[in-house]
Design a protein around this motif. Sequence first.
Motif, short mmCIF file in Angstrom:
data_model
loop_
_atom_site.label_atom_id
_atom_site.label_comp_id
_atom_site.label_asym_id
_atom_site.label_seq_id
_atom_site.Cartn_x
_atom_site.Cartn_y
_atom_site.Cartn_z
N THR A 322 0.84 -1.20 0.00
CA THR A 322 0.00 0.00 0.00
C THR A 322 0.87 1.25 0.00
OG1 THR A 322 -0.09 0.19 2.42
CG2 THR A 322 -1.74 -1.24 1.37
N PRO A 323 0.37 2.38 -0.53
CA PRO A 323 1.12 3.64 -0.48
C PRO A 323 1.42 4.08 0.96
CG PRO A 323 -0.64 3.79 -2.09
CD PRO A 323 -0.85 2.51 -1.35
N ARG A 324 0.57 3.68 1.90
CA ARG A 324 0.82 4.05 3.30
C ARG A 324 2.18 3.53 3.78
NH1 ARG A 324 0.04 1.23 7.85
NH2 ARG A 324 -1.07 -0.42 6.74
N LEU A 325 2.55 2.34 3.32
CA LEU A 325 3.86 1.79 3.70
C LEU A 325 5.00 2.57 3.05
CD1 LEU A 325 2.96 -2.00 3.40
CD2 LEU A 325 3.21 -0.66 5.48
N LEU A 326 4.77 3.09 1.85
CA LEU A 326 5.78 3.94 1.21
C LEU A 326 5.97 5.22 2.01
CD1 LEU A 326 7.68 4.77 -1.05
CD2 LEU A 326 5.68 5.51 -2.37
N LEU A 327 4.88 5.80 2.50
CA LEU A 327 5.00 7.01 3.34
C LEU A 327 5.83 6.72 4.58
CD1 LEU A 327 1.35 8.47 3.21
CD2 LEU A 327 3.37 9.20 1.92
N ALA A 328 5.65 5.54 5.18
CA ALA A 328 6.43 5.20 6.37
C ALA A 328 7.92 5.09 6.04
CB ALA A 328 5.92 3.88 6.96
N ALA A 334 13.45 10.73 5.85
CA ALA A 334 13.36 12.17 6.13
C ALA A 334 13.82 12.47 7.55
CB ALA A 334 11.93 12.65 5.91
N ASP A 335 13.49 11.60 8.49
CA ASP A 335 13.91 11.80 9.88
C ASP A 335 15.43 11.73 10.03
OD1 ASP A 335 11.30 12.10 10.62
OD2 ASP A 335 11.05 10.06 11.41
N ARG A 336 16.08 11.07 9.09
CA ARG A 336 17.55 11.00 9.12
C ARG A 336 18.19 12.15 8.36
NH1 ARG A 336 16.27 5.38 8.51
NH2 ARG A 336 16.84 4.22 10.40
N GLY A 337 17.37 13.09 7.89
CA GLY A 337 17.91 14.28 7.25
C GLY A 337 18.03 14.21 5.74
N HIS A 338 17.40 13.20 5.11
CA HIS A 338 17.47 13.08 3.65
C HIS A 338 16.48 14.08 3.05
CE1 HIS A 338 17.31 11.35 -0.40
NE2 HIS A 338 18.43 10.71 -0.08
#
Length: 365
Positions: A322-328, A334-338
């Motif tokens: 699901t796209p929801r897993l892609l968001l995760a 993103a949390d690692r600064g990418h």
Amino acid sequence: MSQPRIGGRRAAPPRPTLLVGDLAACQAAFGRLQQRVLELSLAQHAALEAGDQDGAAADAWRDLVPRCRALRETLTSLRELSHFTREVYECAADVCARAGDLGEALKALQVLVHHIYPALAAAEAAAGPAGAGTYEQPGSRPPGLQRQQQPEQAAPAAGQSPRRAGGGGWRGGDEEEAAEDAWLVGPSTQLDSPTVAAALQQPAFRRWPEVAGALVLYFTAARPAGAPAGNAQLDTLATLRRLPPPLLRAAEVRAALRLRAALAAGDYVALFRLREGAPPLVRALVSGSVAAAARERALVVLAVAYRNIAVAAVCRTLALDTPRLLLACLKLLADRGHAAAGRALSGLQQEEAAALPAADVVFKG
């Protein structure tokens, strides 16, 4: 806590823990463990049907790892080598792999492939066709193994450790490891192909190729990020050299080798495609944290290669339901600064849930 050692030696022995008790207590404890494994497997299947990519939480499986370890240690103290021992170690390998405890999984995999399966196969071959399957019950040891056992010792009571030396003091390091594994020595010579082929025809040995494939894949799957690949390659080659030809030709081992090659080469498209058709234990080694790390590396590559790419294409490439897993996955990056992952995540979060499957992942503005 000592870390498992790989290469030419087996994993380091665990610290002393509470033992289960006698053989009857082991049987009862194993029955309870199997019931819990069944419950978690059903919960995992239901979670997958609901779209949770990794199924039941790994924490639930981690709770079972000490129980598997206690059973293994108790069977070691009892010098019990039968098909019951095989079943306990197979269950331990499954549980530890699903829990992501690769160090404990390694202990079960190595003992199964290098000791338990060969010893039982050699003993049943020595017993002849009439003796095949005779040693299914706990406590029934093949005659060929009796010669290899040490003099009988009193089994430790529950709550005691088998590692107490006779004269006093704890054995250390390699001496303790050698003493613990002395009872598990397999046949004095390598098994010939007909013996292995005959064993593989029996239901009791049906998981031998699957477990061997998992051990072949283990060293690449467990390699820490940034660690040199040379050691993992040497460990894999050392394992393959010890496998008899019928196992090398088995479909499970060949599937594990293809997965290993895809993981080592960073071919994430092939990795997730091959994982879907791999045997359960092999697939478990490239799930959880290993799969998550592979998806993150794949997203980094996609962010460099594409300005934008369809959500459906990314989900298909990374085997996300699901796209929801892609968001995760994007949020973790993103949390690692990418920065590119953060930009893509921000754009997708503005889309309506129903429109996500048809949206694009925009990495670059």
